[in-house]
Write a protein that holds these residues in place. Sequence first.
Motif, PDB file in Angstrom:
ATOM      1  N   ARG A  64       0.855  -1.180   0.000  1.00 16.63           N
ATOM      2  CA  ARG A  64       0.000   0.000   0.000  1.00 16.63           C
ATOM      3  C   ARG A  64       0.898   1.240   0.000  1.00 16.63           C
ATOM      4  O   ARG A  64       1.153   1.828   1.054  1.00 16.63           O
ATOM      5  CB  ARG A  64      -0.909   0.009   1.228  1.00 16.63           C
ATOM      6  CG  ARG A  64      -2.024  -1.024   1.245  1.00 16.63           C
ATOM      7  CD  ARG A  64      -3.091  -0.777   0.171  1.00 16.63           C
ATOM      8  NE  ARG A  64      -3.665   0.551   0.221  1.00 16.63           N
ATOM      9  CZ  ARG A  64      -4.837   0.831   0.783  1.00 16.63           C
ATOM     10  NH1 ARG A  64      -5.559  -0.112   1.332  1.00 16.63           N
ATOM     11  NH2 ARG A  64      -5.278   2.073   0.784  1.00 16.63           N
ATOM     12  N   PRO A  65       1.392   1.655  -1.168  1.00 12.29           N
ATOM     13  CA  PRO A  65       2.252   2.837  -1.220  1.00 12.29           C
ATOM     14  C   PRO A  65       1.590   4.086  -0.651  1.00 12.29           C
ATOM     15  O   PRO A  65       2.265   4.949  -0.096  1.00 12.29           O
ATOM     16  CB  PRO A  65       2.547   3.010  -2.712  1.00 12.29           C
ATOM     17  CG  PRO A  65       2.224   1.703  -3.353  1.00 12.29           C
ATOM     18  CD  PRO A  65       1.201   1.037  -2.480  1.00 12.29           C
ATOM     19  N   ASP A  66       0.258   4.178  -0.765  1.00 11.82           N
ATOM     20  CA  ASP A  66      -0.438   5.334  -0.207  1.00 11.82           C
ATOM     21  C   ASP A  66      -0.324   5.354   1.319  1.00 11.82           C
ATOM     22  O   ASP A  66      -0.167   6.417   1.922  1.00 11.82           O
ATOM     23  CB  ASP A  66      -1.904   5.354  -0.645  1.00 11.82           C
ATOM     24  CG  ASP A  66      -2.677   4.095  -0.266  1.00 11.82           C
ATOM     25  OD1 ASP A  66      -2.114   2.979  -0.379  1.00 11.82           O
ATOM     26  OD2 ASP A  66      -3.841   4.217   0.150  1.00 11.82           O
ATOM     27  N   TRP A  67      -0.366   4.183   1.955  1.00  8.77           N
ATOM     28  CA  TRP A  67      -0.185   4.119   3.401  1.00  8.77           C
ATOM     29  C   TRP A  67       1.224   4.576   3.776  1.00  8.77           C
ATOM     30  O   TRP A  67       1.406   5.340   4.710  1.00  8.77           O
ATOM     31  CB  TRP A  67      -0.405   2.709   3.927  1.00  8.77           C
ATOM     32  CG  TRP A  67      -1.820   2.233   3.946  1.00  8.77           C
ATOM     33  CD1 TRP A  67      -2.924   2.839   3.405  1.00  8.77           C
ATOM     34  CD2 TRP A  67      -2.288   1.035   4.541  1.00  8.77           C
ATOM     35  NE1 TRP A  67      -4.036   2.083   3.610  1.00  8.77           N
ATOM     36  CE2 TRP A  67      -3.685   0.969   4.305  1.00  8.77           C
ATOM     37  CE3 TRP A  67      -1.673   0.014   5.231  1.00  8.77           C
ATOM     38  CZ2 TRP A  67      -4.460  -0.086   4.757  1.00  8.77           C
ATOM     39  CZ3 TRP A  67      -2.450  -1.052   5.681  1.00  8.77           C
ATOM     40  CH2 TRP A  67      -3.830  -1.091   5.452  1.00  8.77           C
ATOM     41  N   SER A  69       3.218   6.501   2.148  1.00  8.14           N
ATOM     42  CA  SER A  69       3.345   7.938   1.898  1.00  8.14           C
ATOM     43  C   SER A  69       2.720   8.748   3.028  1.00  8.14           C
ATOM     44  O   SER A  69       3.323   9.712   3.541  1.00  8.14           O
ATOM     45  CB  SER A  69       2.676   8.279   0.565  1.00  8.14           C
ATOM     46  OG  SER A  69       2.720   9.653   0.332  1.00  8.14           O
ATOM     47  N   ARG A  70       1.512   8.365   3.465  1.00  6.25           N
ATOM     48  CA  ARG A  70       0.848   9.089   4.560  1.00  6.25           C
ATOM     49  C   ARG A  70       1.613   8.919   5.877  1.00  6.25           C
ATOM     50  O   ARG A  70       1.693   9.844   6.680  1.00  6.25           O
ATOM     51  CB  ARG A  70      -0.597   8.633   4.708  1.00  6.25           C
ATOM     52  CG  ARG A  70      -1.472   9.128   3.561  1.00  6.25           C
ATOM     53  CD  ARG A  70      -2.940   8.800   3.756  1.00  6.25           C
ATOM     54  NE  ARG A  70      -3.162   7.372   3.556  1.00  6.25           N
ATOM     55  CZ  ARG A  70      -3.957   6.630   4.306  1.00  6.25           C
ATOM     56  NH1 ARG A  70      -4.612   7.140   5.321  1.00  6.25           N
ATOM     57  NH2 ARG A  70      -4.116   5.345   4.055  1.00  6.25           N
ATOM     58  N   GLU A  73       4.534  11.269   5.819  1.00  5.73           N
ATOM     59  CA  GLU A  73       4.066  12.626   6.115  1.00  5.73           C
ATOM     60  C   GLU A  73       3.873  12.820   7.620  1.00  5.73           C
ATOM     61  O   GLU A  73       4.179  13.883   8.155  1.00  5.73           O
ATOM     62  CB  GLU A  73       2.734  12.893   5.413  1.00  5.73           C
ATOM     63  CG  GLU A  73       2.824  13.037   3.917  1.00  5.73           C
ATOM     64  CD  GLU A  73       1.440  13.139   3.281  1.00  5.73           C
ATOM     65  OE1 GLU A  73       0.438  13.328   4.013  1.00  5.73           O
ATOM     66  OE2 GLU A  73       1.368  13.009   2.048  1.00  5.73           O
ATOM     67  N   ARG A 125      -4.150  11.849   9.135  1.00  5.27           N
ATOM     68  CA  ARG A 125      -3.897  11.463   7.750  1.00  5.27           C
ATOM     69  C   ARG A 125      -4.743  10.268   7.314  1.00  5.27           C
ATOM     70  O   ARG A 125      -4.449   9.613   6.330  1.00  5.27           O
ATOM     71  CB  ARG A 125      -2.415  11.193   7.565  1.00  5.27           C
ATOM     72  CG  ARG A 125      -1.649  12.511   7.494  1.00  5.27           C
ATOM     73  CD  ARG A 125      -0.186  12.384   7.816  1.00  5.27           C
ATOM     74  NE  ARG A 125       0.459  13.681   7.754  1.00  5.27           N
ATOM     75  CZ  ARG A 125       0.438  14.576   8.746  1.00  5.27           C
ATOM     76  NH1 ARG A 125      -0.203  14.321   9.873  1.00  5.27           N
ATOM     77  NH2 ARG A 125       1.050  15.740   8.610  1.00  5.27           N
TER      78      ARG A 125
END
Length: 188
Positions: A64-67, A69-70, A73, A125
């Motif tokens: 899960r690249p979105d996880w 990334s968040r 952050e 996030r």
Amino acid sequence: MHVDLFPTGPLHRLFFALRPDAPTAAAIERVAAPLRVVHPRARWVAPARYHATLLYLGENAGERPDWASRAHEAAVGLTTAAFTLRFDRLAALGTPSRPALALAADVPDALRVLHETLRRRCLERGFRLGQAGSALLPHVTIAYTDPKPALPTIDPVQWHPHHFELVQSVQGRAGHDVLGRWPLLPGA
């Protein structure tokens, strides 16, 4: 777009953790070695996988690249004082039928601040952390063992972490993937 409602594949777990340097991992292994006689049927954790989870973010059948990334952050710009962990006892944690045998420590104030700040930033996030993300018991799992394991007295292990990491653990892999690293501030 097709979305697989029942994805298959190895589980990818994402979490923030403290991972020991080589001397600390060796000290943990020195504590674990005599316990192998006490717990002959245990499944022992490889030293390369020793860690203390700061905040568990979740698992998914696949990356899960979105996880990630968040989570990055959430950690960027976070400043926390360094602290010392003193693992001075054994604990049986998790599933009573196959508990984790772990070295446990009390929670230093700076670690509590780090955990609470990461938790708040991750919730902001969009992570759904639930109750599992709210508790904090510093521990390093060294084995999975039979119910009601013997918990003999151990020699304490002092650990002075210098950083925390974003880690991905993939089911079936021997090690962990480090996706990010942030320093703890000495004397802050």
